[in-house]
Design an enzyme around this catalytic site. Structure first.
Site, short mmCIF file in Angstrom:
data_model
loop_
_atom_site.label_atom_id
_atom_site.label_comp_id
_atom_site.label_asym_id
_atom_site.label_seq_id
_atom_site.Cartn_x
_atom_site.Cartn_y
_atom_site.Cartn_z
N ASP A 142 0.83 -1.21 0.00
CA ASP A 142 0.00 0.00 0.00
C ASP A 142 0.86 1.26 0.00
OD1 ASP A 142 -3.09 -1.01 0.92
OD2 ASP A 142 -1.42 -2.35 1.40
N TYR A 172 -1.79 3.87 -6.30
CA TYR A 172 -3.00 4.61 -5.94
C TYR A 172 -3.39 5.60 -7.05
CZ TYR A 172 -3.36 2.65 -1.27
OH TYR A 172 -3.52 1.79 -0.21
N ASN A 202 -6.74 -3.82 -4.53
CA ASN A 202 -7.99 -3.25 -5.05
C ASN A 202 -7.76 -1.96 -5.83
OD1 ASN A 202 -7.32 -2.56 -2.23
ND2 ASN A 202 -9.06 -1.15 -2.34
N HIS A 285 -3.07 -9.67 -1.24
CA HIS A 285 -3.40 -8.33 -0.75
C HIS A 285 -4.27 -8.33 0.50
CE1 HIS A 285 -3.67 -4.05 -0.87
NE2 HIS A 285 -5.00 -4.05 -0.99
N HIS A 295 -11.58 -3.45 7.16
CA HIS A 295 -11.62 -4.58 6.21
C HIS A 295 -11.88 -5.92 6.89
CE1 HIS A 295 -10.40 -1.81 3.13
NE2 HIS A 295 -9.25 -1.54 3.74
#
Length: 432
Positions: A142, A172, A202, A285, A295
């Site tokens: 991330d 991102y 994602n 992930h 999450h």
């Protein structure tokens, strides 16, 4: 860009994030425009591409630049030349430059090589990993493109690592394609010098129904050794380095027992030789074990489908991202501590723009050993066939400071990989 398109992209970008309230975002880095020759190589990064080979990837604005890499063991003296392939893609009004992927090798282990892309431009250096232990992996998920990202990369730069592994969520970009370009520029100093092995998150999906396919940008730019490992998809693959077999799985492609990914995973595990690769690692992930409020439950279906395979194979360590915090578990299986399960580490704290996930479940589950919401990175130094040293480093501290650390032992040679366990694995792998 049309206002309706902007609104659609904004809505879809929000849908890609979680439904809980995060702390305020961190400052995003700015990238001043500089004029470059259309044929100048940009966004250079390297990845492992089969035994003794490396894939060099880069972009050019020119559509006519050749996918050629010249390389050798001394500066500006290139003894070898390899030619690869070029691709490009369009996404709404954005058109990428030419994206080049060229495999070079065979290369000697633990050696320094000098190389140049496209027959011109700057000279780069890369160092190949060793052929055997010890070997060091840097790990950060991330990442994004914020001031925290830069801090993470600065810390990793001080680490004498051989391979960098990222369990998803790279740029991102979130539909804004120029952010893929700036991410490539940001990571080039590190990613051009050591192999970066990535899997998707994602934020790589960027799917717009009836308009844009999933993972178009990611698959075009970050080609991994899926073909070399017998996979039909860039979203899941494996590689071996210095006595370690690493499996990269996809949290956002089908994973049930009837899926291509599940079938490929069974086949890949059946080929693992623990005498040749005593360590077995898995990255994806979405974490399966997560005591953060963020999450919750998102990895449960994938865990139900695939965790029995990983336990039967004696996986040593599972690394995930997605949750913007750090957590390390005990060896765990089926929701509780198990000496034959894997250690799970969530390390989605690389510097993303969405901030930290700082709310944890109370009480802390018995399998959760250490958890903290801070930005940072991890280092895994596998010393020999039986022992490895894991450390987690906060960005707030100097690189030498270890905020969490633990010695790990491989399942190889343990009672968990006895003849009975081998029989259990073979039975599972043979099931239709």
């Amino acid at each position: 860009m049309d206002l309706n398109v902007v609104l659609l992209i904004t809505l879809l970008s929000c849908a890609a994030t979680a439904d809980y309230v995060r702390p305020p975002p961190r400052a995003t880095l700015s990238f001043p425009w500089t004029k470059k020759r259309s044929s100048e190589p940009q966004q250079v990064h390297i990845s492992l591409a089969g035994e003794k080979h490396m894939r060099v990837s880069w972009t050019t604005n020119s559509k006519h630049s050749p996918p050629v890499v010249e390389y050798g063991t001394s500066s500006k003296n290139y003894s070898f030349t390899s030619e690869g392939e070029s691709t490009s893609y369009s996404y709404f009004l954005y058109s990428s430059g030419k994206i080049h992927h060229t495999v070079i090798g065979p290369l000697e282990p633990n050696s320094l090589y000098y190389y140049r892309c496209g027959g011109e431009g700057s000279e780069f250096q890369l160092k190949t990993p060793p052929s055997w232990f010890p070997v060091t992996f840097a790990v950060a998920g991330d990442l994004g493109q914020t001031e925290w990202t830069k801090s993470t990369l600065d810390h990793i730069k001080q680490c004498n690592y051989d391979v960098h592994m990222i369990p998803g969520d790279l740029s991102y970009a979130d539909y804004m394609q120029h952010r893929w370009d700036t991410f490539g520029e940001l990571v080039q100093p590190l990613a051009s010098a050591r192999p970066w092995m990535v899997t998707q998150g994602n934020h790589e999906k960027e799917y717009i129904p009836m308009l844009e396919d999933s993972f178009k940008s990611y698959n075009s730019r970050w080609k991994m050794p899926y073909q070399e490992s017998g996979s039909a998809s860039n979203l899941f693959y494996s590689f071996e380095v210095a006595g370690v077999h690493v499996i990269m799985l996809g949290s956002y492609t089908d994973y049930d027992k009837y899926s291509d990914q599940y079938s490929w995973l069974k086949g890949d595990l059946s080929k693992v030789d623990r005498k040749r690769t005593p360590w077995l690692l898995v990255l994806f992930h979405v974490p399966w074990y997560n005591s953060n409020e963020a999450h919750q439950g998102e990895g449960d279906d994938m865990k139900a489908a695939m965790e029995p395979l990983l336990r039967a194979a004696g996986v040593d360590l599972v690394l995930a991202g997605h949750v913007h915090a750090y957590e390390r578990t005990n060896r765990v299986y089926n929701g509780r501590s198990d000496p034959c399960g894997a250690v799970h580490i969530t390390i989605g704290d690389g510097g993303n723009r969405e901030g930290l996930a700082n709310k944890y479940m109370d009480p802390q589950p018995e399998w959760s050993i250490f958890r903290e919401a801070s930005f940072g990175h991890g280092e895994l130094r596998i010393v020999n066939s039986s022992h490895a040293y894991w450390s987690w480093h906060r960005n707030d501290d100097d690189e030498a400071v270890r905020s969490d650390q633990v010695w790990l032992t491989s399942q190889f040679g343990s009672g968990c990989l006895s003849e009975n366990a081998d029989h259990e694995l073979r039975k599972m792998l043979l099931e239709p």
